[in-house]
Design a protein around this motif. Structure first.
Motif, PDB file in Angstrom:
ATOM      1  N   ASN A 131      45.933 -48.096  -9.393  1.00 45.80           N
ATOM      2  CA  ASN A 131      47.158 -47.932  -8.619  1.00 45.80           C
ATOM      3  C   ASN A 131      48.123 -47.054  -9.398  1.00 45.80           C
ATOM      4  OD1 ASN A 131      46.020 -49.724  -6.869  1.00 45.80           O
ATOM      5  ND2 ASN A 131      47.679 -51.200  -6.920  1.00 45.80           N
ATOM      6  N   ILE A 132      48.780 -46.141  -8.658  1.00 44.79           N
ATOM      7  CA  ILE A 132      49.852 -45.350  -9.260  1.00 44.79           C
ATOM      8  C   ILE A 132      51.065 -45.414  -8.340  1.00 44.79           C
ATOM      9  CG2 ILE A 132      48.257 -43.884 -10.551  1.00 44.79           C
ATOM     10  CD1 ILE A 132      48.799 -41.632  -8.609  1.00 44.79           C
ATOM     11  N   GLU A 144      45.994 -29.683  -2.652  1.00 47.91           N
ATOM     12  CA  GLU A 144      46.810 -28.493  -2.419  1.00 47.91           C
ATOM     13  C   GLU A 144      47.227 -27.789  -3.700  1.00 47.91           C
ATOM     14  OE1 GLU A 144      49.809 -30.291  -0.011  1.00 47.91           O
ATOM     15  OE2 GLU A 144      48.358 -30.740   1.578  1.00 47.91           O
ATOM     16  N   ASP A 145      47.426 -28.529  -4.773  1.00 43.97           N
ATOM     17  CA  ASP A 145      47.796 -27.928  -6.062  1.00 43.97           C
ATOM     18  C   ASP A 145      46.592 -27.921  -7.000  1.00 43.97           C
ATOM     19  OD1 ASP A 145      49.122 -26.863  -8.229  1.00 43.97           O
ATOM     20  OD2 ASP A 145      50.099 -28.757  -8.773  1.00 43.97           O
ATOM     21  N   VAL A 146      45.533 -27.256  -6.572  1.00 46.36           N
ATOM     22  CA  VAL A 146      44.296 -27.222  -7.362  1.00 46.36           C
ATOM     23  C   VAL A 146      44.545 -26.681  -8.771  1.00 46.36           C
ATOM     24  CG1 VAL A 146      41.958 -26.253  -7.484  1.00 46.36           C
ATOM     25  CG2 VAL A 146      42.820 -27.170  -5.322  1.00 46.36           C
ATOM     26  N   PRO A 147      45.312 -25.601  -8.973  1.00 49.05           N
ATOM     27  CA  PRO A 147      45.550 -25.137 -10.348  1.00 49.05           C
ATOM     28  C   PRO A 147      46.252 -26.178 -11.228  1.00 49.05           C
ATOM     29  CG  PRO A 147      46.098 -23.403  -8.794  1.00 49.05           C
ATOM     30  CD  PRO A 147      45.864 -24.658  -7.992  1.00 49.05           C
ATOM     31  N   GLY A 148      47.003 -27.081 -10.614  1.00 47.34           N
ATOM     32  CA  GLY A 148      47.714 -28.108 -11.366  1.00 47.34           C
ATOM     33  C   GLY A 148      46.813 -29.139 -12.016  1.00 47.34           C
ATOM     34  N   TRP A 149      45.538 -29.217 -11.615  1.00 45.88           N
ATOM     35  CA  TRP A 149      44.619 -30.197 -12.202  1.00 45.88           C
ATOM     36  C   TRP A 149      44.588 -30.099 -13.724  1.00 45.88           C
ATOM     37  CZ3 TRP A 149      40.164 -33.136 -10.059  1.00 45.88           C
ATOM     38  CH2 TRP A 149      40.312 -33.401  -8.700  1.00 45.88           C
ATOM     39  N   SER A 150      44.659 -28.895 -14.259  1.00 46.01           N
ATOM     40  CA  SER A 150      44.576 -28.727 -15.720  1.00 46.01           C
ATOM     41  C   SER A 150      45.784 -29.317 -16.433  1.00 46.01           C
ATOM     42  CB  SER A 150      44.417 -27.249 -16.081  1.00 46.01           C
ATOM     43  OG  SER A 150      45.540 -26.520 -15.647  1.00 46.01           O
ATOM     44  N   GLU A 151      46.833 -29.633 -15.692  1.00 44.41           N
ATOM     45  CA  GLU A 151      48.029 -30.218 -16.297  1.00 44.41           C
ATOM     46  C   GLU A 151      47.996 -31.742 -16.329  1.00 44.41           C
ATOM     47  OE1 GLU A 151      51.646 -28.475 -14.843  1.00 44.41           O
ATOM     48  OE2 GLU A 151      50.627 -26.556 -14.534  1.00 44.41           O
ATOM     49  N   TRP A 152      47.106 -32.359 -15.553  1.00 50.62           N
ATOM     50  CA  TRP A 152      47.056 -33.821 -15.561  1.00 50.62           C
ATOM     51  C   TRP A 152      45.665 -34.394 -15.807  1.00 50.62           C
ATOM     52  CZ3 TRP A 152      44.099 -35.885 -11.626  1.00 50.62           C
ATOM     53  CH2 TRP A 152      43.933 -35.119 -10.470  1.00 50.62           C
ATOM     54  N   PHE A 153      44.617 -33.611 -15.666  1.00 46.83           N
ATOM     55  CA  PHE A 153      43.256 -34.089 -15.959  1.00 46.83           C
ATOM     56  C   PHE A 153      42.798 -33.357 -17.212  1.00 46.83           C
ATOM     57  CE2 PHE A 153      40.018 -36.502 -13.417  1.00 46.83           C
ATOM     58  CZ  PHE A 153      39.107 -36.653 -14.443  1.00 46.83           C
ATOM     59  N   ASP A 186      43.369 -42.045 -17.917  1.00 46.99           N
ATOM     60  CA  ASP A 186      44.329 -41.123 -18.534  1.00 46.99           C
ATOM     61  C   ASP A 186      44.843 -40.101 -17.519  1.00 46.99           C
ATOM     62  OD1 ASP A 186      43.880 -42.482 -20.900  1.00 46.99           O
ATOM     63  OD2 ASP A 186      42.695 -40.868 -21.822  1.00 46.99           O
ATOM     64  N   ALA A 187      43.944 -39.606 -16.665  1.00 42.00           N
ATOM     65  CA  ALA A 187      44.348 -38.625 -15.652  1.00 42.00           C
ATOM     66  C   ALA A 187      45.324 -39.244 -14.661  1.00 42.00           C
ATOM     67  CB  ALA A 187      43.120 -38.075 -14.927  1.00 42.00           C
ATOM     68  N   MET A 188      45.081 -40.475 -14.247  1.00 45.84           N
ATOM     69  CA  MET A 188      45.984 -41.118 -13.293  1.00 45.84           C
ATOM     70  C   MET A 188      47.346 -41.395 -13.924  1.00 45.84           C
ATOM     71  SD  MET A 188      44.531 -41.132 -10.389  1.00 45.84           S
ATOM     72  CE  MET A 188      44.040 -39.498 -10.965  1.00 45.84           C
ATOM     73  N   THR A 189      47.364 -41.756 -15.194  1.00 47.61           N
ATOM     74  CA  THR A 189      48.638 -41.954 -15.893  1.00 47.61           C
ATOM     75  C   THR A 189      49.408 -40.639 -15.952  1.00 47.61           C
ATOM     76  OG1 THR A 189      47.751 -43.784 -17.188  1.00 47.61           O
ATOM     77  CG2 THR A 189      49.686 -42.657 -18.088  1.00 47.61           C
ATOM     78  N   ALA A 190      48.709 -39.561 -16.308  1.00 48.62           N
ATOM     79  CA  ALA A 190      49.352 -38.245 -16.401  1.00 48.62           C
ATOM     80  C   ALA A 190      49.801 -37.749 -15.030  1.00 48.62           C
ATOM     81  CB  ALA A 190      48.405 -37.240 -17.052  1.00 48.62           C
ATOM     82  N   LEU A 191      48.990 -37.966 -14.006  1.00 47.61           N
ATOM     83  CA  LEU A 191      49.362 -37.539 -12.656  1.00 47.61           C
ATOM     84  C   LEU A 191      50.585 -38.321 -12.177  1.00 47.61           C
ATOM     85  CD1 LEU A 191      48.875 -35.873 -10.125  1.00 47.61           C
ATOM     86  CD2 LEU A 191      47.265 -37.644  -9.371  1.00 47.61           C
TER      87      LEU A 191
END
Length: 156
Positions: free
Chosen positions: A25-26, A39-48, A145-150
Motif C-alpha cells: 500500500n502507498i 504515462e511518465d515512463v521516463p520517470g521510472w529511473s527516478e523511483w525504480f 524500495d521502488a514503492m517507497t520512492a514512488l
C-alpha cells in the motif's frame, strides 16, 4: 546478444512457470500511481533503482527499458486501463535463457491510498527459471524500495 521472446498475452500472468507477486500500500491515489507507471515512463529511473533508462516508443505502444548491469528490454504494452491495470510483455531482451516475460501492475483503492500489486511472470531455460526463483527476495526488496520512492515522489 538480444533475442526475440515468445509472444504471450496477459493470460501468461496466471499460467507462467515462474510467478512472483508482490503487493504494497502507498499513500498516493490510484490515478497518480497509474500516471507514474503508464504515462511518465521516463520517470521510472527516478523511483525504480534498477532502471537506468525507460522511454516510450511508437506513441506509447512500446517501451525500451535498460537496467543496471546492462540488461535491456523492448516491450509491448498489453493493457493500459486507467487507473486499474498496466501490463507489458518483453519482446526482445539480452537476458540469457529468457523465453517469455510479462509484468502486470494492478492498482486498487485502499483506505490510505492505493494497493499496488506487481506480478512478474516468466518462462525460460531451467537455469533461468532456477535463477528467478532464487531472485525472489531481491525482487521483493526492489519492489518495496521502488514503492517507497514512488510514494515520496508522488507526495511532492
Amino acid at each position: 546478444m538480444a533475442r526475440r521472446l515468445r509472444p504471450v498475452d496477459t493470460g501468461f500472468v496466471r499460467d507462467a512457470p515462474v510467478r512472483h507477486v508482490f503487493a504494497r500500500n502507498i499513500a498516493a491515489a490510484p490515478e497518480r500511481v497509474y500516471g507514474a507507471l503508464a504515462e511518465d515512463v521516463p520517470g521510472w529511473s527516478e523511483w525504480f533503482a534498477a532502471v537506468t533508462l525507460a522511454r516510450p516508443l511508437r506513441d506509447g505502444a512500446e517501451r525500451e527499458v535498460r537496467l543496471r548491469g546492462g540488461t535491456r528490454f523492448r516491450e509491448t504494452i498489453l493493457v493500459a486501463k486507467e487507473p486499474e491495470v498496466y501490463a507489458y510483455r518483453v519482446d526482445v531482451t539480452n537476458a540469457p535463457g529468457a523465453r517469455a516475460l510479462v509484468e502486470e501492475w494492478r492498482l486498487a483503492p485502499a483506505a490510505s491510498g492505493t494497493r499496488v500489486c506487481w506480478t512478474f511472470a516468466a518462462d525460460g531455460t531451467a537455469p533461468f527459471r532456477f535463477a528467478l526463483r532464487l531472485a525472489r527476495p531481491g525482487l521483493d526488496r526492489a519492489f518495496r524500495d521502488a514503492m517507497t520512492a514512488l510514494d515520496r515522489r508522488l507526495a511532492r
